[in-house]
Design a protein around this motif. Structure first.
Motif, PDB file in Angstrom:
ATOM      1  N   VAL A   1       0.832  -1.207   0.000  1.00 35.94           N
ATOM      2  CA  VAL A   1       0.000   0.000   0.000  1.00 35.94           C
ATOM      3  C   VAL A   1       0.869   1.262   0.000  1.00 35.94           C
ATOM      4  CG1 VAL A   1      -1.716   1.312   1.307  1.00 35.94           C
ATOM      5  CG2 VAL A   1      -1.932  -1.172   1.104  1.00 35.94           C
ATOM      6  N   ARG A   2       1.970   1.251   0.742  1.00 33.51           N
ATOM      7  CA  ARG A   2       2.845   2.432   0.744  1.00 33.51           C
ATOM      8  C   ARG A   2       3.488   2.637  -0.623  1.00 33.51           C
ATOM      9  NH1 ARG A   2       6.180   4.670   5.739  1.00 33.51           N
ATOM     10  NH2 ARG A   2       4.042   5.339   6.162  1.00 33.51           N
ATOM     11  N   VAL A   3       3.855   1.572  -1.304  1.00 35.55           N
ATOM     12  CA  VAL A   3       4.394   1.709  -2.658  1.00 35.55           C
ATOM     13  C   VAL A   3       3.362   2.375  -3.565  1.00 35.55           C
ATOM     14  CG1 VAL A   3       5.070   0.426  -4.718  1.00 35.55           C
ATOM     15  CG2 VAL A   3       6.052  -0.176  -2.511  1.00 35.55           C
ATOM     16  N   LEU A   4       2.107   1.958  -3.464  1.00 39.79           N
ATOM     17  CA  LEU A   4       1.054   2.572  -4.265  1.00 39.79           C
ATOM     18  C   LEU A   4       0.916   4.056  -3.949  1.00 39.79           C
ATOM     19  CD1 LEU A   4      -1.716  -0.207  -4.127  1.00 39.79           C
ATOM     20  CD2 LEU A   4      -0.194   0.352  -6.039  1.00 39.79           C
ATOM     21  N   GLY A   5       1.043   4.410  -2.674  1.00 41.74           N
ATOM     22  CA  GLY A   5       0.954   5.811  -2.286  1.00 41.74           C
ATOM     23  C   GLY A   5       2.065   6.646  -2.885  1.00 41.74           C
ATOM     24  N   TYR A   6       3.283   6.134  -2.839  1.00 41.48           N
ATOM     25  CA  TYR A   6       4.409   6.869  -3.411  1.00 41.48           C
ATOM     26  C   TYR A   6       4.295   6.978  -4.930  1.00 41.48           C
ATOM     27  CZ  TYR A   6       7.158   7.282   0.887  1.00 41.48           C
ATOM     28  OH  TYR A   6       7.613   7.647   2.120  1.00 41.48           O
ATOM     29  N   LEU A   7       3.717   5.959  -5.557  1.00 36.53           N
ATOM     30  CA  LEU A   7       3.508   6.032  -7.002  1.00 36.53           C
ATOM     31  C   LEU A   7       2.514   7.144  -7.344  1.00 36.53           C
ATOM     32  CD1 LEU A   7       3.370   2.257  -8.047  1.00 36.53           C
ATOM     33  CD2 LEU A   7       5.213   3.907  -8.477  1.00 36.53           C
ATOM     34  N   CYS A   8       1.496   7.319  -6.518  1.00 38.21           N
ATOM     35  CA  CYS A   8       0.545   8.413  -6.741  1.00 38.21           C
ATOM     36  C   CYS A   8       1.235   9.766  -6.600  1.00 38.21           C
ATOM     37  CB  CYS A   8      -0.617   8.315  -5.754  1.00 38.21           C
ATOM     38  SG  CYS A   8      -1.776   6.964  -6.091  1.00 38.21           S
ATOM     39  N   LEU A   9       2.107   9.884  -5.599  1.00 44.39           N
ATOM     40  CA  LEU A   9       2.836  11.142  -5.416  1.00 44.39           C
ATOM     41  C   LEU A   9       3.782  11.401  -6.585  1.00 44.39           C
ATOM     42  CD1 LEU A   9       3.784  10.995  -1.606  1.00 44.39           C
ATOM     43  CD2 LEU A   9       1.990  12.369  -2.668  1.00 44.39           C
ATOM     44  N   GLY A  10       4.371  10.339  -7.106  1.00 43.02           N
ATOM     45  CA  GLY A  10       5.368  10.508  -8.149  1.00 43.02           C
ATOM     46  C   GLY A  10       4.805  10.661  -9.546  1.00 43.02           C
ATOM     47  N   LEU A  11       3.674  10.010  -9.812  1.00 37.69           N
ATOM     48  CA  LEU A  11       3.126  10.015 -11.164  1.00 37.69           C
ATOM     49  C   LEU A  11       2.033  11.059 -11.357  1.00 37.69           C
ATOM     50  CD1 LEU A  11       2.958   6.167 -11.830  1.00 37.69           C
ATOM     51  CD2 LEU A  11       4.722   7.791 -12.543  1.00 37.69           C
ATOM     52  N   GLY A  12       1.397  11.480 -10.261  1.00 36.15           N
ATOM     53  CA  GLY A  12       0.349  12.486 -10.368  1.00 36.15           C
ATOM     54  C   GLY A  12       0.929  13.877 -10.199  1.00 36.15           C
ATOM     55  N   GLY A  13       0.213  14.867 -10.689  1.00 31.16           N
ATOM     56  CA  GLY A  13       0.658  16.236 -10.530  1.00 31.16           C
ATOM     57  C   GLY A  13      -0.443  17.138 -10.027  1.00 31.16           C
TER      58      GLY A  13
END
Length: 409
Positions: free
Chosen positions: A78-90
């Motif tokens: 779940v934390r990996v998914l959260g960081y992906l949202c921070l990194g891929l979203g703007g």
């Protein structure tokens, strides 16, 4: 097969490395890149903390029900998914989703880790070796080693942008999850998910425990101001994002060098004296900034003196309060499911951070510019741990009367 201490301790180092290379720079990203006001920044950071600390009680219950191994691995995903949202979203929506998911991930794995450490410490103490409080102090030391490297790595990478750093943070948790999947022992089947008949009412009808977790909530709220209030103070003195990393490194180095001796000293003083002292030190840190906030910043590096004072006093208070608070929880649980009790302790702090950050986020905007109004938010912040220091004096007096409570040394 029991879990090896080195696996838990090194895991805490890696988790904090991945956390501190990203989260300390989130407030600056929200302010400078997404152009959010202080109240909105406080809401986002408060939601992140609430989704982690505020949901600990559910993570703890799931840990007791499903097993610590499953919850730790699920938390990593779940934390990996959260960081992906921070990194891929703007967009703000993706940032809020990512911040919440990173918090939920922590809510899943952190109570499980606390449960394993408590069990490890209890077994060790029964053999006349390290105590449970010492194991929690060791966990803090290893974790802060990662917290030293995290902001340093984040500061070195800040030129590539916050979103790229978030993606690197996701990779750190992918690697950590794979290692844990390989080496964490399988969960032993539990005879019952609620040993000794534990139900939610057991916690919520224990008035002394409720008073304890309410007063203890000021600890997480106060320490969380390193992410919300500290960047405001640095901005007041003309600093930048690059000044944040040294502040977190100071905090981490203090924990690494002083956590174990402070834990021993606190035990020698007696919990009824040392725990209120920890909260009082936090209050003094905020008060020190309040006294300097109305004035123009000093020249050179001296402009950072109030921020350094805040970091040092908050960290010293952290070194006292964290291992003591964690060590006292089993005396309330009295053999029942530890995960739920540790979850309740953290959840109260998460709620305090969410409510407090939303309430004070806008007020902190006054502290961005030197002036009379700049002192107000800092005095309000100082009042919170000061009230808890007084409350703990009364709570620990009552706890000491319980038959199985730890006696002052």
């Amino acid at each position: 097969m029991p879990v090896h201490p080195f696996l838990l301790l090194s895991n805490q180092l890696v988790f904090n490395l991945g956390f501190y290379m990203v989260v300390p720079f989130l407030a600056a990203y929200l302010r400078d890149d997404l152009l959010l006001a202080g109240a909105s920044i406080g809401l986002v950071l408060g939601l992140r903390t609430f989704c982690q600390q505020g949901l600990f009680v559910f993570g703890g219950a799931l840990s007791d029900l499903l097993g610590t191994r499953r919850l730790i691995l699920l938390g990593c995903v779940v934390r990996v998914l959260g960081y992906l949202c921070l990194g891929l979203g703007g967009s703000l929506g993706m940032v809020v989703l990512g911040a919440c998911l990173t918090g939920v991930g922590g809510a899943l794995f952190s109570p499980a880790i606390s449960t394993l450490v408590a069990q490890l410490g209890a077994a060790s103490e029964a053999r006349g070796k390290r105590t449970r409080a010492q194991y929690f102090a060791l966990l803090a030391v290893w974790g802060e080693s990662g917290a030293v490297l995290g902001p340093l790595l984040g500061a070195l990478l800040i030129g590539i942008g916050f979103q790229a750093i978030a993606l690197i943070g996701a990779a750190v948790f992918v690697v950590a999850g794979l290692i844990l999947a390989r080496f964490l022992p399988q969960d032993a089947p539990a005879p019952s998910p609620t040993p000794r008949g534990l139900d939610w009412g057991t916690i919520f009808t224990d008035r002394l425990f409720l008073a304890f977790v309410t007063a203890h909530a000021a600890f997480l709220f106060s320490y969380n101001q390193l992410y919300l209030a500290l960047p405001v103070e640095i901005s007041r003195t003309g600093g930048s994002d690059h000044d944040l990393a040294p502040m977190f490194m100071i905090a981490s180095l203090l924990v690494i060098t002083l956590q174990l001796p402070i834990a021993r000293l606190a035990r020698a003083m007696g919990y009824h004296r040392s725990l209120p002292l920890g909260f009082a030190l936090m209050a003094l840190g905020f008060a020190a900034v309040a006294l300097s906030a109305p004035q123009e910043a000093a020249p050179g590096l001296m402009r950072l003196a109030p921020a350094v004072t805040l970091v040092v006093l908050l960290t010293l208070g952290h070194c006292i309060v964290r291992p003591i608070g964690m060590d006292l929880v089993p005396h309330f649980a009295q053999g029942r499911a530890l995960g739920v009790y540790y979850g309740a302790l953290a959840s109260s702090g998460g709620i305090a951070v969410l409510v407090g950050n939303v309430a004070l986020g806008g007020l902190l905007d006054r502290a961005l510019v030197p002036g009379v109004d700049a002192a107000l938010p800092w005095f309000v912040l100082a009042a919170v741990p000061a009230a808890s220091a007084l409350a703990m004096l009364l709570i620990l007096q009552r706890l000491s009367r319980r038959v199985d409570a730890p006696q002052p040394a």
